[in-house]
Design an enzyme around this catalytic site. Structure first.
Site, PDB file in Angstrom:
ATOM      1  N   GLU A   1       0.728   2.388  11.517  1.00  0.00           N
ATOM      2  CA  GLU A   1      -0.071   1.523  12.413  1.00  0.00           C
ATOM      3  C   GLU A   1       0.766   0.879  13.516  1.00  0.00           C
ATOM      4  OE1 GLU A   1      -0.486   1.651   9.173  1.00  0.00           O
ATOM      5  OE2 GLU A   1      -2.636   1.825   8.728  1.00  0.00           O
TER       6      GLU A   1
ATOM      7  N   LEU B   1      -6.023   6.752  -1.062  1.00  0.00           N
ATOM      8  CA  LEU B   1      -6.507   5.699  -0.153  1.00  0.00           C
ATOM      9  C   LEU B   1      -8.038   5.687  -0.089  1.00  0.00           C
ATOM     10  CD1 LEU B   1      -4.679   4.111   2.336  1.00  0.00           C
ATOM     11  CD2 LEU B   1      -6.284   5.453   3.632  1.00  0.00           C
TER      12      LEU B   1
ATOM     13  N   HIS C   1      -4.475  -5.524  10.885  1.00  0.00           N
ATOM     14  CA  HIS C   1      -5.422  -4.501  10.457  1.00  0.00           C
ATOM     15  C   HIS C   1      -6.785  -5.154  10.278  1.00  0.00           C
ATOM     16  CE1 HIS C   1      -7.136  -1.045   8.504  1.00  0.00           C
ATOM     17  NE2 HIS C   1      -5.989  -0.384   8.568  1.00  0.00           N
TER      18      HIS C   1
ATOM     19  N   MET D   1       0.818  -1.204   0.000  1.00  0.00           N
ATOM     20  CA  MET D   1       0.000   0.000   0.000  1.00  0.00           C
ATOM     21  C   MET D   1       0.859   1.265   0.000  1.00  0.00           C
ATOM     22  SD  MET D   1      -1.535   0.001   3.881  1.00  0.00           S
ATOM     23  CE  MET D   1      -2.674   1.311   3.454  1.00  0.00           C
TER      24      MET D   1
ATOM     25  N   ASP E   1       7.678  -1.505   9.578  1.00  0.00           N
ATOM     26  CA  ASP E   1       7.043  -0.483  10.411  1.00  0.00           C
ATOM     27  C   ASP E   1       6.332   0.539   9.551  1.00  0.00           C
ATOM     28  OD1 ASP E   1       7.445  -1.087  13.129  1.00  0.00           O
ATOM     29  OD2 ASP E   1       9.587  -0.643  12.911  1.00  0.00           O
TER      30      ASP E   1
ATOM     31  N   LEU F   1     -10.346  -0.981  -0.901  1.00  0.00           N
ATOM     32  CA  LEU F   1      -9.800  -0.902   0.454  1.00  0.00           C
ATOM     33  C   LEU F   1     -10.832  -0.353   1.437  1.00  0.00           C
ATOM     34  CD1 LEU F   1      -7.175  -1.147   2.227  1.00  0.00           C
ATOM     35  CD2 LEU F   1      -6.911   1.314   1.850  1.00  0.00           C
TER      36      LEU F   1
ATOM     37  N   ARG G   1       0.512   1.364  -3.842  1.00  0.00           N
ATOM     38  CA  ARG G   1      -0.847   1.627  -4.313  1.00  0.00           C
ATOM     39  C   ARG G   1      -1.250   3.088  -4.089  1.00  0.00           C
ATOM     40  NH1 ARG G   1      -4.729   2.288  -6.513  1.00  0.00           N
ATOM     41  NH2 ARG G   1      -6.744   1.203  -6.558  1.00  0.00           N
ATOM     42  N   TYR G   2      -0.732   3.693  -3.020  1.00  0.00           N
ATOM     43  CA  TYR G   2      -1.217   5.036  -2.653  1.00  0.00           C
ATOM     44  C   TYR G   2      -0.100   6.057  -2.449  1.00  0.00           C
ATOM     45  CZ  TYR G   2      -4.854   1.692  -1.395  1.00  0.00           C
ATOM     46  OH  TYR G   2      -5.725   0.641  -1.410  1.00  0.00           O
TER      47      TYR G   2
ATOM     48  N   GLU H   1       0.005   4.082  16.038  1.00  0.00           N
ATOM     49  CA  GLU H   1      -1.177   3.486  16.677  1.00  0.00           C
ATOM     50  C   GLU H   1      -0.786   2.544  17.819  1.00  0.00           C
ATOM     51  OE1 GLU H   1      -3.771   1.448  14.004  1.00  0.00           O
ATOM     52  OE2 GLU H   1      -5.303   1.081  15.538  1.00  0.00           O
TER      53      GLU H   1
END
Lengths: 427, 427
Positions: free
Chosen positions: B328, B76, B248, B60, B325, B82, B149-150, B332
């Site tokens: 998240e 995203l 996730h 991603m 890493d 997603l 992807r983003y 998070e």
């Protein structure tokens, strides 16, 4: 410290009173951590005191005759561990049971007048015990018992028989391969409640086999039953048949509380696919949802309907969380889902039932447990993170009087409604 | 018939035009089943045509600098694979992205001004390719590419570079160990769309590594990182530390559609616990839920809070579905969840990042794929049962003109939004 790794030297240091089986069940027991752990660890160090070892198969059970259906449903819907109906359980349960009885009676009459689960369970238990006598003689003779949660033989009656037989060492052996607080948890809670009532002095020394989701023998038998079914398709189609592993679903309230069942069922599926070499496309799907609240999906019935709509008419349904045929396989899968689709390419893999290799696997699981000296798995010692049981709250208050350290450890190590305090190791 | 088991004799019988890489992407391709299967199967039979083999790491991605955050979030929230926002995605996406930008910019500035995922991905890809040149010389030289992807390097830019480099053989290697239509599916769809636009003649022959949830090398590295963290606790407490594997989460709409991700993550967890000998109690929990719709639980943050409330303050959080890493883990888990609990006993196992053994595992996964000759896994060929994509409906109508047989098989073998028709084997 895990029970299975307590050095032998420890045992010699244990005063005799520490070995009293009473410790396993006395609710007022306040021994320090190491003592209980040590007591737990000696399960297989003490030779059976003449009475041998009771191997007690725990399962939900099913009505053997149509006339038992109403009692079965009444017990089922009264169990908040299995079907959480909230504070009105005691009123809603009987109501739902009464309303569903005619429909379920009809289903049992259609599949031959009753559930075969008792017949299979009694066969599996007695045959497994014969094998155990040979492969683990130090705990022989092994005596087979079946204890159902909602049907005869009820746990209460089996418990009475165990006492009557003078048994002093017993293994509670869940027949749910994957652990859920709704199933194995409920059976263990029932057993613990009864033990306080029927064996207040703790004359029976218990240990627990609480899960076995990826035991190689279990996995191999399921894989073989899948291969047997795949062999009935033409060779050129065989690898394109879609495998649908179907397990009983759980309400999302239980899943989101942190119940380990969905992850353990997935582990079984992955192990079976590994054994099959991942030759076929597959999905894990969930059956038997009841009521309006959200349950875990994808649903087995919708999955089959949608695949057929999309043109995939070669499907094998594989029961992955039951050890024998019962209403969910014989009626829900065979008649409601497969029967109604009227597609010759939709089939079901045979249940484990009396497969001798499965019974060998059960004996091996019990042997490994007896050898290990464990009271239960490490997982059973961990409470679900989002448990909000009122009983647990009371238990915490009670334990609080024994100091923060004990409180926290004990509360962490009860099942989700805090009624199996004495089952667990490491306290 | 699975690609990996097509007898070698078949290849000799294939007319040259059947081998044209064009077949992989031409949307109007109508060859019969066996042909495409055979085309798929020759991936590792054809020696790289001088250009070697591109190993394209799909992920991603994340903003490497704070200034990239808004573009990252815009892409995203524009991706319905997603984050499914329904028919208003194109209006809601930019709105949510704009509103979240300041908060997320702050989070990236707090973790050092950007995501390290690009640095780690480029290192992992280049080191894995060096190892591949040694352990699988027949497809050397192996050229590392990263396609996000983003975020930069975007799949579109990487695709342009692959063409510019004159590559004719490429492996799309997902860096999501467990497959979800939301992640790997989205990356593959993007790659397929771009290939139609940027390589209309299909000069590049592609194959796909779409999942590797229980690769032994991958499992071993995670287990070792857990052991390293457990070693920081006093020995007498070590086996009572609770392991929380955190992945996730997914919206329940995706779970109930039949997305394979939750079961594959559970398989990884069980494999890691098996490698660790099931010494510690554990749970699989789910993080990063966004928005009001129901997501899969138990939630990581609630789990940690509830265990601490119950007195369990020794917890190890283990990222189980990411290879390096990123926000998240660094924000998070480390800052929001662990940081705010202020409990020295709550720790996190190190991410895979640059661990040489993990990079060896990646090289081994690619080697096994190149050796197998598979286009992709059998699982990628199976569409989610509850797919209701409008694009899929259109695709079915289009395919219908080619006859029932083709229609049904093809529709079964597209990803959930039917944009990866040409990726799959066995059509």
């Amino acid at each position: 410290m895990s029970l299975s790794r307590i050095p032998a030297t420890l045992f010699r240091a244990i005063p005799h009173n520490r070995l009293s089986p009473k410790l396993f069940f006395s609710a007022s027991f306040q021994a320090p951590l190491r003592s209980l752990a040590t007591v737990g660890s000696i399960s297989n160090q003490t030779k059976p005191k003449g009475g041998g070892t009771a191997i007690v198969f725990l399962n939900m059970g099913g009505p053997s005759t149509v006339s038992e259906v109403h009692n079965f449903l009444s017990r089922l819907f009264a169990d908040g561990d299995l079907i959480p109906l909230g504070p009105f359980q005691k009123y809603l349960g009987p109501l739902i049971a009464r309303r569903r009885t005619p429909k379920i009676e009809h289903q049992y009459s259609v599949i031959g007048g009753g559930s075969p689960i008792r017949r299979w369970s009694e066969l599996q238990a007695s045959e497994a015990c014969k094998i155990l006598d040979t492969i683990h003689p130090s705990t022989a003779p092994h005596k087979p018992y079946v204890a159902f949660r909602y049907a005869d033989p009820l746990t209460e009656d089996t418990f009475a028989k165990i006492i009557e037989d003078g048994v002093t060492r017993a293994v509670a052996f869940t027949q749910y391969p994957q652990y859920s607080c709704s199933t194995t948890g409920s059976s263990l809670n029932e057993l613990w409640k009864l033990s306080k009532k029927m064996d207040p002095n703790g004359t029976i020394e218990w240990s627990v086999i609480d899960r076995w989701p990826t035991h190689p023998g279990f996995v191999d038998v399921i894989a073989r039953h899948v291969e047997d079914t795949l062999a009935t398709y033409p060779e050129e189609k065989r690898d394109d048949v879609v495998l649908l592993f179907s397990a009983h679903s759980l309400p999302m309230s239980v899943v989101n509380r942190g119940d380990p069942y969905p992850a353990e069922v997935a582990a079984t599926v992955h192990a079976v696919m590994g054994r099959l070499g991942f030759r076929n496309p597959y999905r894990l799907v969930w059956q038997s949802q009841v009521g309006p609240s959200p349950w875990l999906g994808a649903q087995t019935s919708n999955t089959v309907q949608n695949y057929v709509k999309k043109g995939q008419t070669d499907l094998v349904l594989i029961p992955i969380a039951f050890t024998s045929d019962h209403i969910e396989t014989l009626h829900e899968l065979d008649l409601e889902i497969i029967g109604e689709m009227k597609q010759p390419g939709i089939k079901r893999a045979e249940s484990l039932n009396g497969d001798p290799k499965f019974i060998e696997a059960l004996a091996d699981i019990a042997k490994q447990h007896l050898k290990s000296g464990d009271l239960c798995s490490r997982q059973l010692s961990l409470r679900c993170p989002m448990c909000v049981s009122a009983r647990c709250q009371e238990q915490k208050i009670f334990l609080d009087t024994k100091g923060e350290g004990v409180k926290s450890r004990v509360c962490m190590n009860l099942d989700h409604n805090c009624r199996t305090l004495m089952w667990r190791p490491g306290l």
